[in-house]
Scaffold this motif. Sequence first.
Motif, PDB file in Angstrom:
ATOM      1  N   LEU A   1       0.827  -1.199   0.000  1.00 39.91           N
ATOM      2  CA  LEU A   1       0.000   0.000   0.000  1.00 39.91           C
ATOM      3  C   LEU A   1       0.866   1.255   0.000  1.00 39.91           C
ATOM      4  CD1 LEU A   1      -2.830   1.248   0.143  1.00 39.91           C
ATOM      5  CD2 LEU A   1      -2.587   1.232   2.622  1.00 39.91           C
ATOM      6  N   GLY A   2       1.953   1.235   0.746  1.00 39.35           N
ATOM      7  CA  GLY A   2       2.852   2.395   0.762  1.00 39.35           C
ATOM      8  C   GLY A   2       3.468   2.659  -0.593  1.00 39.35           C
ATOM      9  N   ILE A   3       3.869   1.609  -1.279  1.00 41.15           N
ATOM     10  CA  ILE A   3       4.467   1.760  -2.606  1.00 41.15           C
ATOM     11  C   ILE A   3       3.432   2.277  -3.589  1.00 41.15           C
ATOM     12  CG2 ILE A   3       5.460   0.470  -4.546  1.00 41.15           C
ATOM     13  CD1 ILE A   3       6.790  -1.343  -2.372  1.00 41.15           C
ATOM     14  N   VAL A   4       2.247   1.688  -3.575  1.00 39.84           N
ATOM     15  CA  VAL A   4       1.190   2.139  -4.482  1.00 39.84           C
ATOM     16  C   VAL A   4       0.814   3.590  -4.174  1.00 39.84           C
ATOM     17  CG1 VAL A   4      -1.229   1.782  -5.121  1.00 39.84           C
ATOM     18  CG2 VAL A   4       0.300  -0.164  -4.940  1.00 39.84           C
ATOM     19  N   SER A   5       0.774   3.930  -2.893  1.00 40.08           N
ATOM     20  CA  SER A   5       0.446   5.311  -2.512  1.00 40.08           C
ATOM     21  C   SER A   5       1.456   6.302  -3.069  1.00 40.08           C
ATOM     22  CB  SER A   5       0.396   5.445  -0.995  1.00 40.08           C
ATOM     23  OG  SER A   5      -0.644   4.687  -0.467  1.00 40.08           O
ATOM     24  N   LEU A   6       2.733   5.949  -2.983  1.00 39.68           N
ATOM     25  CA  LEU A   6       3.749   6.859  -3.503  1.00 39.68           C
ATOM     26  C   LEU A   6       3.686   6.967  -5.020  1.00 39.68           C
ATOM     27  CD1 LEU A   6       6.776   6.012  -1.204  1.00 39.68           C
ATOM     28  CD2 LEU A   6       5.357   8.065  -1.197  1.00 39.68           C
ATOM     29  N   VAL A   7       3.382   5.864  -5.683  1.00 42.28           N
ATOM     30  CA  VAL A   7       3.260   5.903  -7.142  1.00 42.28           C
ATOM     31  C   VAL A   7       2.077   6.775  -7.546  1.00 42.28           C
ATOM     32  CG1 VAL A   7       2.715   4.487  -9.163  1.00 42.28           C
ATOM     33  CG2 VAL A   7       4.427   3.703  -7.537  1.00 42.28           C
ATOM     34  N   LEU A   8       0.966   6.630  -6.850  1.00 38.14           N
ATOM     35  CA  LEU A   8      -0.218   7.418  -7.176  1.00 38.14           C
ATOM     36  C   LEU A   8      -0.145   8.855  -6.666  1.00 38.14           C
ATOM     37  CD1 LEU A   8      -3.009   4.770  -6.553  1.00 38.14           C
ATOM     38  CD2 LEU A   8      -2.085   5.540  -8.731  1.00 38.14           C
ATOM     39  N   ALA A   9       0.815   9.148  -5.808  1.00 32.14           N
ATOM     40  CA  ALA A   9       0.942  10.494  -5.253  1.00 32.14           C
ATOM     41  C   ALA A   9       1.240  11.524  -6.339  1.00 32.14           C
ATOM     42  CB  ALA A   9       2.031  10.533  -4.184  1.00 32.14           C
ATOM     43  N   VAL A  10       1.970  11.124  -7.367  1.00 29.83           N
ATOM     44  CA  VAL A  10       2.336  12.071  -8.427  1.00 29.83           C
ATOM     45  C   VAL A  10       1.098  12.580  -9.151  1.00 29.83           C
ATOM     46  CG1 VAL A  10       3.612  12.341 -10.575  1.00 29.83           C
ATOM     47  CG2 VAL A  10       4.650  11.118  -8.669  1.00 29.83           C
ATOM     48  N   PRO A  11       0.249  11.693  -9.722  1.00 29.95           N
ATOM     49  CA  PRO A  11      -0.927  12.233 -10.405  1.00 29.95           C
ATOM     50  C   PRO A  11      -1.922  12.879  -9.452  1.00 29.95           C
ATOM     51  CG  PRO A  11      -0.937   9.835 -10.510  1.00 29.95           C
ATOM     52  CD  PRO A  11       0.385  10.258  -9.938  1.00 29.95           C
TER      53      PRO A  11
ATOM     54  N   ASN B   1      -6.454  21.778  -9.744  1.00 25.18           N
ATOM     55  CA  ASN B   1      -7.839  22.141  -9.439  1.00 25.18           C
ATOM     56  C   ASN B   1      -7.992  23.100  -8.267  1.00 25.18           C
ATOM     57  OD1 ASN B   1      -9.016  20.630 -11.488  1.00 25.18           O
ATOM     58  ND2 ASN B   1      -8.856  18.763 -10.290  1.00 25.18           N
ATOM     59  N   ALA B   2      -7.098  23.025  -7.268  1.00 27.39           N
ATOM     60  CA  ALA B   2      -7.309  23.837  -6.068  1.00 27.39           C
ATOM     61  C   ALA B   2      -6.042  24.506  -5.564  1.00 27.39           C
ATOM     62  CB  ALA B   2      -7.918  22.976  -4.973  1.00 27.39           C
ATOM     63  N   GLY B   3      -4.971  24.464  -6.328  1.00 29.59           N
ATOM     64  CA  GLY B   3      -3.742  25.109  -5.903  1.00 29.59           C
ATOM     65  C   GLY B   3      -3.087  24.364  -4.751  1.00 29.59           C
ATOM     66  N   ILE B   4      -2.426  25.123  -3.870  1.00 29.69           N
ATOM     67  CA  ILE B   4      -1.682  24.521  -2.774  1.00 29.69           C
ATOM     68  C   ILE B   4      -2.618  23.803  -1.798  1.00 29.69           C
ATOM     69  CG2 ILE B   4      -1.657  26.562  -1.302  1.00 29.69           C
ATOM     70  CD1 ILE B   4       1.284  24.172  -1.779  1.00 29.69           C
ATOM     71  N   GLU B   5      -3.855  24.296  -1.666  1.00 26.81           N
ATOM     72  CA  GLU B   5      -4.814  23.630  -0.789  1.00 26.81           C
ATOM     73  C   GLU B   5      -5.115  22.223  -1.307  1.00 26.81           C
ATOM     74  OE1 GLU B   5      -5.466  26.674  -2.132  1.00 26.81           O
ATOM     75  OE2 GLU B   5      -5.203  27.981  -0.402  1.00 26.81           O
ATOM     76  N   GLY B   6      -5.244  22.092  -2.612  1.00 26.29           N
ATOM     77  CA  GLY B   6      -5.488  20.778  -3.201  1.00 26.29           C
ATOM     78  C   GLY B   6      -4.336  19.830  -2.974  1.00 26.29           C
ATOM     79  N   LEU B   7      -3.115  20.357  -3.050  1.00 25.12           N
ATOM     80  CA  LEU B   7      -1.931  19.538  -2.788  1.00 25.12           C
ATOM     81  C   LEU B   7      -1.925  19.051  -1.346  1.00 25.12           C
ATOM     82  CD1 LEU B   7       0.813  18.471  -3.828  1.00 25.12           C
ATOM     83  CD2 LEU B   7       1.818  20.600  -2.979  1.00 25.12           C
ATOM     84  N   VAL B   8      -2.241  19.937  -0.419  1.00 30.09           N
ATOM     85  CA  VAL B   8      -2.266  19.573   0.999  1.00 30.09           C
ATOM     86  C   VAL B   8      -3.344  18.518   1.263  1.00 30.09           C
ATOM     87  CG1 VAL B   8      -2.787  20.449   3.312  1.00 30.09           C
ATOM     88  CG2 VAL B   8      -1.283  21.752   1.794  1.00 30.09           C
ATOM     89  N   VAL B   9      -4.516  18.690   0.669  1.00 26.77           N
ATOM     90  CA  VAL B   9      -5.596  17.722   0.860  1.00 26.77           C
ATOM     91  C   VAL B   9      -5.203  16.370   0.286  1.00 26.77           C
ATOM     92  CG1 VAL B   9      -7.961  17.143   0.154  1.00 26.77           C
ATOM     93  CG2 VAL B   9      -7.436  19.424   1.009  1.00 26.77           C
ATOM     94  N   ALA B  10      -4.588  16.349  -0.893  1.00 23.28           N
ATOM     95  CA  ALA B  10      -4.168  15.090  -1.513  1.00 23.28           C
ATOM     96  C   ALA B  10      -3.182  14.360  -0.608  1.00 23.28           C
ATOM     97  CB  ALA B  10      -3.553  15.344  -2.886  1.00 23.28           C
ATOM     98  N   TRP B  11      -2.189  15.077  -0.092  1.00 21.78           N
ATOM     99  CA  TRP B  11      -1.178  14.423   0.746  1.00 21.78           C
ATOM    100  C   TRP B  11      -1.734  14.028   2.105  1.00 21.78           C
ATOM    101  CZ3 TRP B  11       3.156  12.001  -0.179  1.00 21.78           C
ATOM    102  CH2 TRP B  11       3.723  12.172  -1.434  1.00 21.78           C
ATOM    103  N   LEU B  12      -2.669  14.810   2.650  1.00 16.67           N
ATOM    104  CA  LEU B  12      -3.306  14.399   3.906  1.00 16.67           C
ATOM    105  C   LEU B  12      -4.086  13.104   3.693  1.00 16.67           C
ATOM    106  CD1 LEU B  12      -4.556  17.776   5.435  1.00 16.67           C
ATOM    107  CD2 LEU B  12      -2.745  16.284   6.293  1.00 16.67           C
ATOM    108  N   GLY B  13      -4.719  12.976   2.549  1.00 18.29           N
ATOM    109  CA  GLY B  13      -5.429  11.744   2.236  1.00 18.29           C
ATOM    110  C   GLY B  13      -4.484  10.562   2.117  1.00 18.29           C
ATOM    111  N   ILE B  14      -3.364  10.747   1.441  1.00 15.70           N
ATOM    112  CA  ILE B  14      -2.379   9.675   1.269  1.00 15.70           C
ATOM    113  C   ILE B  14      -1.833   9.235   2.630  1.00 15.70           C
ATOM    114  CG2 ILE B  14      -0.082   9.144   0.355  1.00 15.70           C
ATOM    115  CD1 ILE B  14      -0.854  11.068  -2.006  1.00 15.70           C
ATOM    116  N   VAL B  15      -1.441  10.204   3.436  1.00 14.52           N
ATOM    117  CA  VAL B  15      -0.905   9.892   4.764  1.00 14.52           C
ATOM    118  C   VAL B  15      -1.979   9.248   5.634  1.00 14.52           C
ATOM    119  CG1 VAL B  15       0.000  10.927   6.881  1.00 14.52           C
ATOM    120  CG2 VAL B  15       0.898  11.646   4.668  1.00 14.52           C
TER     121      VAL B  15
END
Length: 138
Positions: free
Chosen positions: A79-89, A97-111
Motif C-alpha cells: 500500500l505504501g508503494i502504491v500510494s507513492l506511485v499514485l501520489a504524483v498524479p 484544481n485547487a492550488g496549494i490547498e489541493g496539494l495539501v488535501v491530496a497528501w493528507l489523504g495519502i498519509v
Amino acid sequence: MEARDQELKKELAATLHARGELGAEYEAALIDSFLEKVEQRLDTTLDRQVRRQLAEQQVTMARGARPTQPGSFGERHGLGIVSLVLAVPLSAIGVANAGIEGLVVAWLGIVGVNAFQAARNGQLFRRRDERAISDWKD
C-alpha cells in the motif's frame, strides 16, 4: 524501464511545449491528456505486478507450500508503494484544481490512508523487536 522513463519525459516536454504554443486556455486539456498517459502507464505496471504475484502464488500452491502470511513484507509495504506511485498524479490533479490547498488535501489523504492501514494491522504501535520476532513465527 528507463526507456519508458525517457518516453514519459518526452511526453512531458511535448506537453509543456504545446502549452507554450497554444496558450493557457488549453492547459487543462493538456494536463488531462498527460495524466491519462501516466495513468495508463501505472495501470500497465500494476497489472504486470499483480499478474506476477498471482503466478508466484499459484506456483507456491502447486508446490504445496503455504502462501505468504497476512502482514508479510509485500502486504505491509504494498500500500505504501502504491500510494507513492499514485501520489504524483494525485498531487498534480490537486494543484491543478485547487492550488496549494489541493496539494495539501491530496497528501493528507495519502498519509491518512497509510496511517489507518498501519494502525489496523497493529504495525503502528508495535516495537521494532516485537515485529522482528513475529515475522519469524509460523
